[in-house]
Design an enzyme around this catalytic site. Sequence first.
Site, PDB file in Angstrom:
ATOM      1  N   LYS A   1      34.299  43.602  49.532  1.00 52.59           N
ATOM      2  CA  LYS A   1      33.908  42.198  49.356  1.00 52.59           C
ATOM      3  C   LYS A   1      34.099  41.471  50.682  1.00 52.59           C
ATOM      4  O   LYS A   1      35.164  41.567  51.292  1.00 52.59           O
ATOM      5  CB  LYS A   1      34.772  41.538  48.280  1.00 52.59           C
ATOM      6  CG  LYS A   1      34.481  40.042  48.102  1.00 52.59           C
ATOM      7  CD  LYS A   1      35.144  39.478  46.857  1.00 52.59           C
ATOM      8  CE  LYS A   1      36.536  38.943  47.081  1.00 52.59           C
ATOM      9  NZ  LYS A   1      36.579  37.667  47.823  1.00 52.59           N
TER      10      LYS A   1
ATOM     11  N   ASP B   1      30.565  37.404  48.956  1.00 54.59           N
ATOM     12  CA  ASP B   1      31.187  36.372  48.110  1.00 54.59           C
ATOM     13  C   ASP B   1      31.085  35.011  48.802  1.00 54.59           C
ATOM     14  O   ASP B   1      32.055  34.526  49.373  1.00 54.59           O
ATOM     15  CB  ASP B   1      32.651  36.793  47.895  1.00 54.59           C
ATOM     16  CG  ASP B   1      33.446  35.824  47.048  1.00 54.59           C
ATOM     17  OD1 ASP B   1      32.848  35.003  46.340  1.00 54.59           O
ATOM     18  OD2 ASP B   1      34.697  35.908  47.100  1.00 54.59           O
TER      19      ASP B   1
ATOM     20  N   LYS C   1      29.557  32.211  47.191  1.00 58.13           N
ATOM     21  CA  LYS C   1      29.632  31.152  46.153  1.00 58.13           C
ATOM     22  C   LYS C   1      28.701  29.968  46.423  1.00 58.13           C
ATOM     23  O   LYS C   1      29.151  28.832  46.609  1.00 58.13           O
ATOM     24  CB  LYS C   1      31.070  30.644  46.018  1.00 58.13           C
ATOM     25  CG  LYS C   1      32.100  31.702  45.668  1.00 58.13           C
ATOM     26  CD  LYS C   1      33.453  31.067  45.385  1.00 58.13           C
ATOM     27  CE  LYS C   1      34.520  32.068  45.003  1.00 58.13           C
ATOM     28  NZ  LYS C   1      34.968  32.943  46.095  1.00 58.13           N
TER      29      LYS C   1
ATOM     30  N   ASP D   1      24.159  24.357  45.551  1.00 59.32           N
ATOM     31  CA  ASP D   1      23.389  23.304  46.224  1.00 59.32           C
ATOM     32  C   ASP D   1      22.173  23.010  45.347  1.00 59.32           C
ATOM     33  O   ASP D   1      22.089  23.531  44.228  1.00 59.32           O
ATOM     34  CB  ASP D   1      22.986  23.772  47.638  1.00 59.32           C
ATOM     35  CG  ASP D   1      22.813  22.608  48.609  1.00 59.32           C
ATOM     36  OD1 ASP D   1      22.188  21.601  48.214  1.00 59.32           O
ATOM     37  OD2 ASP D   1      23.282  22.700  49.752  1.00 59.32           O
TER      38      ASP D   1
ATOM     39  N   THR E   1      39.947  29.656  39.433  1.00 62.00           N
ATOM     40  CA  THR E   1      41.290  29.704  38.822  1.00 62.00           C
ATOM     41  C   THR E   1      42.227  28.669  39.439  1.00 62.00           C
ATOM     42  O   THR E   1      43.300  28.406  38.916  1.00 62.00           O
ATOM     43  CB  THR E   1      41.910  31.106  38.951  1.00 62.00           C
ATOM     44  OG1 THR E   1      41.664  31.580  40.269  1.00 62.00           O
ATOM     45  CG2 THR E   1      41.337  32.052  37.936  1.00 62.00           C
TER      46      THR E   1
ATOM     47  N   ARG F   1      45.218  42.296  48.629  1.00 62.47           N
ATOM     48  CA  ARG F   1      46.488  42.673  49.254  1.00 62.47           C
ATOM     49  C   ARG F   1      47.147  43.967  48.778  1.00 62.47           C
ATOM     50  O   ARG F   1      47.749  44.656  49.603  1.00 62.47           O
ATOM     51  CB  ARG F   1      47.446  41.476  49.181  1.00 62.47           C
ATOM     52  CG  ARG F   1      47.023  40.363  50.149  1.00 62.47           C
ATOM     53  CD  ARG F   1      47.578  39.030  49.772  1.00 62.47           C
ATOM     54  NE  ARG F   1      46.992  38.530  48.527  1.00 62.47           N
ATOM     55  CZ  ARG F   1      47.301  37.369  47.972  1.00 62.47           C
ATOM     56  NH1 ARG F   1      48.194  36.584  48.544  1.00 62.47           N
ATOM     57  NH2 ARG F   1      46.721  36.993  46.846  1.00 62.47           N
TER      58      ARG F   1
HETATM   59  O1  C5P Z   1      44.814  39.806  47.607  1.00 62.02           O
HETATM   60  P1  C5P Z   1      44.285  39.638  46.219  1.00 62.02           P
HETATM   61  O2  C5P Z   1      44.201  40.936  45.428  1.00 62.02           O
HETATM   62  O3  C5P Z   1      44.981  38.542  45.441  1.00 62.02           O
HETATM   63  O4  C5P Z   1      42.768  39.171  46.462  1.00 62.02           O
HETATM   64  C1  C5P Z   1      41.900  38.827  45.413  1.00 62.02           C
HETATM   65  C2  C5P Z   1      40.565  38.422  45.952  1.00 62.02           C
HETATM   66  O5  C5P Z   1      39.796  37.889  44.868  1.00 62.02           O
HETATM   67  C3  C5P Z   1      40.594  37.326  47.022  1.00 62.02           C
HETATM   68  O6  C5P Z   1      39.484  37.536  47.899  1.00 62.02           O
HETATM   69  C4  C5P Z   1      40.430  36.057  46.217  1.00 62.02           C
HETATM   70  O7  C5P Z   1      39.858  35.017  46.947  1.00 62.02           O
HETATM   71  C5  C5P Z   1      39.480  36.519  45.114  1.00 62.02           C
HETATM   72  N1  C5P Z   1      39.531  35.728  43.882  1.00 62.02           N
HETATM   73  C6  C5P Z   1      40.676  35.559  43.138  1.00 62.02           C
HETATM   74  N2  C5P Z   1      40.665  34.805  41.994  1.00 62.02           N
HETATM   75  C7  C5P Z   1      39.531  34.235  41.581  1.00 62.02           C
HETATM   76  C8  C5P Z   1      38.356  34.393  42.311  1.00 62.02           C
HETATM   77  C9  C5P Z   1      38.385  35.158  43.480  1.00 62.02           C
HETATM   78  O8  C5P Z   1      41.721  36.095  43.487  1.00 62.02           O
HETATM   79  N3  C5P Z   1      39.526  33.545  40.460  1.00 62.02           N
END
Ligand code: C5P
Length: 232
Positions: free
Chosen positions: A32, A59, A61, A64, A119, A211
């Site tokens: 992503k 990604d 998003k 517009d 979220t 992460r």
């Molecule tokens: O590091 P981590 O596993 O938390 O990353 C999750 C990824 O998913 C990040 O790129 C974050 O921006 C994205 N994301 C999220 N929650 C959402 C939408 C997108 O964690 N509701």
Amino acid sequence: MGKDVIIACDFADAETTYAFLSRFTGKKPFVKIGMELFYAEGPAIVREIKRRGHRIFLDLKLHDIPNTVRKAMAVLSRLDVDICNLHAAGTTRMMEAALEGLTRPDGSRPLLIAVTQLTSTDQESMERDLLIRAPIDEVVMHYAENARKAGLDGVVCSPLEAGKVHDRCGASFLTVTPGIRFADGDTGDQKRVTTPALAASLGSDYIVVGRPITAAVDPAAAYERCVREFVK
Ligand code: C5P
């Protein structure tokens, strides 16, 4: 496309991203690319990662007026990415325009999925800032249904919502789910987390993992573990 693990490449620049990706010597992971990396490096990074054989969820998003989103999606479809997204809050008409723009002259197109409510938005901020007074779960499901009616392929949601989304929008409507952590891992700033195995049993089609893989001592091993637990 079947169930798969998507690595969130939340890196600041191309150099760090390529160094990270070069650690994967086996299967090329689905990745992503988000706003930070895309705005820093532009379309060139998408072309390079594609050239290296990865599938890409871009990604960005979009949100517009329909005409602008249609034209922007036409540009993105020429980048040959696999999944694009937009905000369902942009309305059904915007989502339909996005699909039109994304569809190439030969009829093919990347998958298109919608963000429902971020979220980071909770009931209180939704009511106070957006004057939306319905329960947030209902808003999320309503946006998912709008996306399905517009012809989109799925939504980004929590694995905890995947079952409900499939019930309302159909088994083939994709649920792409972040908020994933290993049972023995750090949760970081994610509040409602799910293991890869639980996400699979709840019906997630794709898990987005950042992460737990990008910050692992051995990212390739963490990725393999994720795939083992999720895809089985
Ligand atoms: O590091 P981590 O596993 O938390 O990353 C999750 C990824 O998913 C990040 O790129 C974050 O921006 C994205 N994301 C999220 N929650 C959402 C939408 C997108 O964690 N509701």
